[in-house]
Motif scaffolding. Structure first.
Motif, PDB file in Angstrom:
ATOM      1  N   THR A   1      -4.812  11.140  -8.652  1.00 62.59           N
ATOM      2  CA  THR A   1      -5.258   9.853  -9.770  1.00 62.59           C
ATOM      3  C   THR A   1      -5.765  10.032 -11.183  1.00 62.59           C
ATOM      4  O   THR A   1      -6.717  10.923 -10.736  1.00 62.59           O
ATOM      5  CB  THR A   1      -6.060   9.277  -9.262  1.00 62.59           C
ATOM      6  OG1 THR A   1      -5.264   9.567  -7.425  1.00 62.59           O
ATOM      7  CG2 THR A   1      -6.357   7.946  -9.081  1.00 62.59           C
ATOM      8  N   LEU A   2      -5.935   9.649 -12.186  1.00 66.62           N
ATOM      9  CA  LEU A   2      -6.482   9.264 -13.100  1.00 66.62           C
ATOM     10  C   LEU A   2      -7.850   8.292 -12.707  1.00 66.62           C
ATOM     11  O   LEU A   2      -7.296   7.127 -12.491  1.00 66.62           O
ATOM     12  CB  LEU A   2      -5.887   9.157 -14.477  1.00 66.62           C
ATOM     13  CG  LEU A   2      -6.521   8.920 -15.832  1.00 66.62           C
ATOM     14  CD1 LEU A   2      -6.766  10.703 -16.447  1.00 66.62           C
ATOM     15  CD2 LEU A   2      -4.903   8.026 -16.974  1.00 66.62           C
TER      16      LEU A   2
ATOM     17  N   ASP B   1      11.976  -7.085 -16.918  1.00 70.57           N
ATOM     18  CA  ASP B   1      11.717  -5.346 -17.695  1.00 70.57           C
ATOM     19  C   ASP B   1      12.212  -4.753 -15.810  1.00 70.57           C
ATOM     20  O   ASP B   1      10.913  -4.536 -15.444  1.00 70.57           O
ATOM     21  CB  ASP B   1      10.310  -5.360 -18.005  1.00 70.57           C
ATOM     22  CG  ASP B   1      10.228  -3.559 -18.239  1.00 70.57           C
ATOM     23  OD1 ASP B   1      11.426  -3.064 -18.175  1.00 70.57           O
ATOM     24  OD2 ASP B   1       9.455  -3.278 -19.085  1.00 70.57           O
ATOM     25  N   PRO B   2      12.973  -3.612 -15.732  1.00 74.64           N
ATOM     26  CA  PRO B   2      13.599  -2.568 -15.023  1.00 74.64           C
ATOM     27  C   PRO B   2      12.375  -1.848 -14.957  1.00 74.64           C
ATOM     28  O   PRO B   2      12.021  -0.700 -13.998  1.00 74.64           O
ATOM     29  CB  PRO B   2      14.754  -2.815 -14.852  1.00 74.64           C
ATOM     30  CG  PRO B   2      15.670  -2.366 -16.590  1.00 74.64           C
ATOM     31  CD  PRO B   2      13.560  -3.089 -17.135  1.00 74.64           C
ATOM     32  N   HIS B   3      11.566  -1.492 -15.621  1.00 74.70           N
ATOM     33  CA  HIS B   3      10.885  -0.126 -15.760  1.00 74.70           C
ATOM     34  C   HIS B   3       9.477  -0.396 -15.558  1.00 74.70           C
ATOM     35  O   HIS B   3       8.521   0.061 -16.210  1.00 74.70           O
ATOM     36  CB  HIS B   3      10.858   0.751 -16.846  1.00 74.70           C
ATOM     37  CG  HIS B   3      12.817   0.890 -17.536  1.00 74.70           C
ATOM     38  ND1 HIS B   3      12.931   2.253 -16.649  1.00 74.70           N
ATOM     39  CD2 HIS B   3      13.091   0.748 -18.096  1.00 74.70           C
ATOM     40  CE1 HIS B   3      14.029   1.946 -16.823  1.00 74.70           C
ATOM     41  NE2 HIS B   3      14.415   1.042 -17.945  1.00 74.70           N
ATOM     42  N   TYR B   4       8.965  -1.716 -15.048  1.00 70.99           N
ATOM     43  CA  TYR B   4       7.811  -1.733 -14.469  1.00 70.99           C
ATOM     44  C   TYR B   4       7.103  -1.728 -13.457  1.00 70.99           C
ATOM     45  O   TYR B   4       7.336  -1.302 -12.655  1.00 70.99           O
ATOM     46  CB  TYR B   4       6.927  -3.800 -14.847  1.00 70.99           C
ATOM     47  CG  TYR B   4       6.746  -4.241 -14.514  1.00 70.99           C
ATOM     48  CD1 TYR B   4       5.937  -4.807 -16.000  1.00 70.99           C
ATOM     49  CD2 TYR B   4       5.552  -4.408 -13.163  1.00 70.99           C
ATOM     50  CE1 TYR B   4       4.151  -5.036 -15.980  1.00 70.99           C
ATOM     51  CE2 TYR B   4       4.454  -4.919 -13.830  1.00 70.99           C
ATOM     52  CZ  TYR B   4       3.653  -5.569 -15.491  1.00 70.99           C
ATOM     53  OH  TYR B   4       2.389  -5.759 -14.758  1.00 70.99           O
ATOM     54  N   ASP B   5       6.259  -0.230 -13.908  1.00 70.70           N
ATOM     55  CA  ASP B   5       5.711   0.784 -12.552  1.00 70.70           C
ATOM     56  C   ASP B   5       4.539   1.121 -13.310  1.00 70.70           C
ATOM     57  O   ASP B   5       3.398   0.580 -14.951  1.00 70.70           O
ATOM     58  CB  ASP B   5       6.694   1.795 -12.736  1.00 70.70           C
ATOM     59  CG  ASP B   5       6.660   2.622 -13.281  1.00 70.70           C
ATOM     60  OD1 ASP B   5       5.373   2.520 -14.837  1.00 70.70           O
ATOM     61  OD2 ASP B   5       7.325   3.522 -13.818  1.00 70.70           O
ATOM     62  N   SER B   6       3.821   1.381 -12.673  1.00 74.54           N
ATOM     63  CA  SER B   6       2.004   1.425 -12.572  1.00 74.54           C
ATOM     64  C   SER B   6       1.522   2.046 -14.028  1.00 74.54           C
ATOM     65  O   SER B   6       0.366   2.161 -14.825  1.00 74.54           O
ATOM     66  CB  SER B   6       1.475   2.631 -11.940  1.00 74.54           C
ATOM     67  OG  SER B   6       1.937   3.780 -11.328  1.00 74.54           O
ATOM     68  N   VAL B   7       2.614   3.662 -14.307  1.00 70.40           N
ATOM     69  CA  VAL B   7       2.665   4.366 -15.676  1.00 70.40           C
ATOM     70  C   VAL B   7       3.090   3.086 -16.558  1.00 70.40           C
ATOM     71  O   VAL B   7       1.835   3.515 -18.191  1.00 70.40           O
ATOM     72  CB  VAL B   7       2.969   5.466 -15.642  1.00 70.40           C
ATOM     73  CG1 VAL B   7       3.293   6.359 -16.615  1.00 70.40           C
ATOM     74  CG2 VAL B   7       2.695   6.659 -14.546  1.00 70.40           C
TER      75      VAL B   7
ATOM     76  N   LEU C   1      -7.484   4.153  -2.016  1.00 72.77           N
ATOM     77  CA  LEU C   1      -8.643   5.027  -3.702  1.00 72.77           C
ATOM     78  C   LEU C   1     -10.298   4.379  -3.983  1.00 72.77           C
ATOM     79  O   LEU C   1      -9.914   3.041  -3.559  1.00 72.77           O
ATOM     80  CB  LEU C   1      -7.381   4.564  -5.163  1.00 72.77           C
ATOM     81  CG  LEU C   1      -5.975   4.341  -5.053  1.00 72.77           C
ATOM     82  CD1 LEU C   1      -5.226   3.622  -6.290  1.00 72.77           C
ATOM     83  CD2 LEU C   1      -5.875   6.317  -5.449  1.00 72.77           C
ATOM     84  N   HIS C   2     -10.747   4.812  -4.475  1.00 70.64           N
ATOM     85  CA  HIS C   2     -12.145   4.749  -4.585  1.00 70.64           C
ATOM     86  C   HIS C   2     -12.124   3.683  -6.348  1.00 70.64           C
ATOM     87  O   HIS C   2     -11.134   3.696  -7.450  1.00 70.64           O
ATOM     88  CB  HIS C   2     -12.893   5.249  -5.397  1.00 70.64           C
ATOM     89  CG  HIS C   2     -13.990   5.528  -5.852  1.00 70.64           C
ATOM     90  ND1 HIS C   2     -15.604   4.552  -4.763  1.00 70.64           N
ATOM     91  CD2 HIS C   2     -14.554   5.814  -7.437  1.00 70.64           C
ATOM     92  CE1 HIS C   2     -16.025   5.039  -6.125  1.00 70.64           C
ATOM     93  NE2 HIS C   2     -16.341   5.097  -6.988  1.00 70.64           N
TER      94      HIS C   2
ATOM     95  N   ARG D   1      -0.267   7.134  -8.762  1.00 70.85           N
ATOM     96  CA  ARG D   1       1.471   7.278  -8.795  1.00 70.85           C
ATOM     97  C   ARG D   1       2.388   5.791  -8.731  1.00 70.85           C
ATOM     98  O   ARG D   1       3.379   5.770  -9.460  1.00 70.85           O
ATOM     99  CB  ARG D   1       2.198   7.991  -7.511  1.00 70.85           C
ATOM    100  CG  ARG D   1       3.890   7.934  -8.153  1.00 70.85           C
ATOM    101  CD  ARG D   1       3.800   9.623  -7.297  1.00 70.85           C
ATOM    102  NE  ARG D   1       3.723  10.676  -7.522  1.00 70.85           N
ATOM    103  CZ  ARG D   1       3.946  11.587  -7.758  1.00 70.85           C
ATOM    104  NH1 ARG D   1       4.797  11.311  -9.319  1.00 70.85           N
ATOM    105  NH2 ARG D   1       3.384  12.617  -7.891  1.00 70.85           N
ATOM    106  N   ASP D   2       1.564   5.411  -7.663  1.00 72.73           N
ATOM    107  CA  ASP D   2       2.693   4.224  -7.422  1.00 72.73           C
ATOM    108  C   ASP D   2       1.467   2.495  -7.674  1.00 72.73           C
ATOM    109  O   ASP D   2       1.638   1.562  -7.720  1.00 72.73           O
ATOM    110  CB  ASP D   2       2.120   3.566  -6.113  1.00 72.73           C
ATOM    111  CG  ASP D   2       3.372   4.735  -5.268  1.00 72.73           C
ATOM    112  OD1 ASP D   2       4.093   5.421  -5.958  1.00 72.73           O
ATOM    113  OD2 ASP D   2       3.387   4.952  -3.888  1.00 72.73           O
TER     114      ASP D   2
END
Length: 187
Positions: A72-73, A124-130, A49-50, A99-100
């Motif tokens: 990518t945002l 927290d089982p939902h710890y992701d990038s979003v 990623l940049h 996404r990741d």
């Protein structure tokens, strides 16, 4: 780099070898504080990623604040913080959301980031990038709302002080006039 955060919410300080080709696979957030070119290049190489530089984040044009490149945002925004002299200062912060992985680039210690890290539950089982991005944004908005509330309260107090001061002056003027009237009446 300041810190890497894994999908379990654990933080690892980065005294990492900057010549690595990959990062651990469970990294969901890379928080970069005043990164140098070697750190920026390492993260770009490892993520593909940049990562925006300081000059890119500081651009004035509103068209440079938000950009979507594929999936990518890229978001840059000024954030106000309290400097050493307690004056409000703006600093640029960049977010790269894929996404990741979430990458943040900032140049100042910010209370909202510190609060977010302290309040994040490692289990927290939902710890992701979003989710990390959304929760970090919530922490930033909460911090700004608190600051605006404090400013509003301070302005209300100052206005009330001015009103009371004007009332006191008016009352003093009335009393002075009354006293002077009494002195003139007695003669």
């Amino acid at each position: 780099m300041r810190a890497l955060y894994t999908s379990s919410g654990k933080q690892g300080q980065t005294k990492t070898d900057l010549s690595v080709a990959t990062l651990p696979p469970d990294i969901v957030w890379i928080d970069m504080l005043d990164p140098d070119s070697m750190e920026l290049n390492c993260v770009e190489r490892c993520t593909g990623l940049h990562v925006p530089r300081r000059d890119e984040l500081s651009e004035i044009e509103s068209s440079s604040y938000l950009k979507i490149d594929g999936e990518t945002l890229y978001l840059s925004t000024p954030i106000v913080f309290e400097g050493e002299s307690h004056a409000a200062i703006a600093t640029s912060v960049g977010f790269v959301l894929a996404r990741d992985c979430l990458i943040t680039v900032r140049f100042q210690e910010l209370t909202a980031f510190r609060n977010f890290v302290q309040q994040t539950q490692p289990a927290d089982p939902h710890y992701d990038s979003v989710r990390t991005f959304v929760r970090l944004m919530e922490a930033i908005v909460d911090r700004m709302a608190d600051k605006l509330e404090n400013v509003g309260s301070a302005q209300n107090e100052a206005a009330l002080f001015r009103v009371n001061e004007q009332r006191s002056r008016a009352m003093s003027s009335v009393l002075h006039t009354f006293i002077n009237f009494g002195e003139h009446d007695a003669s």
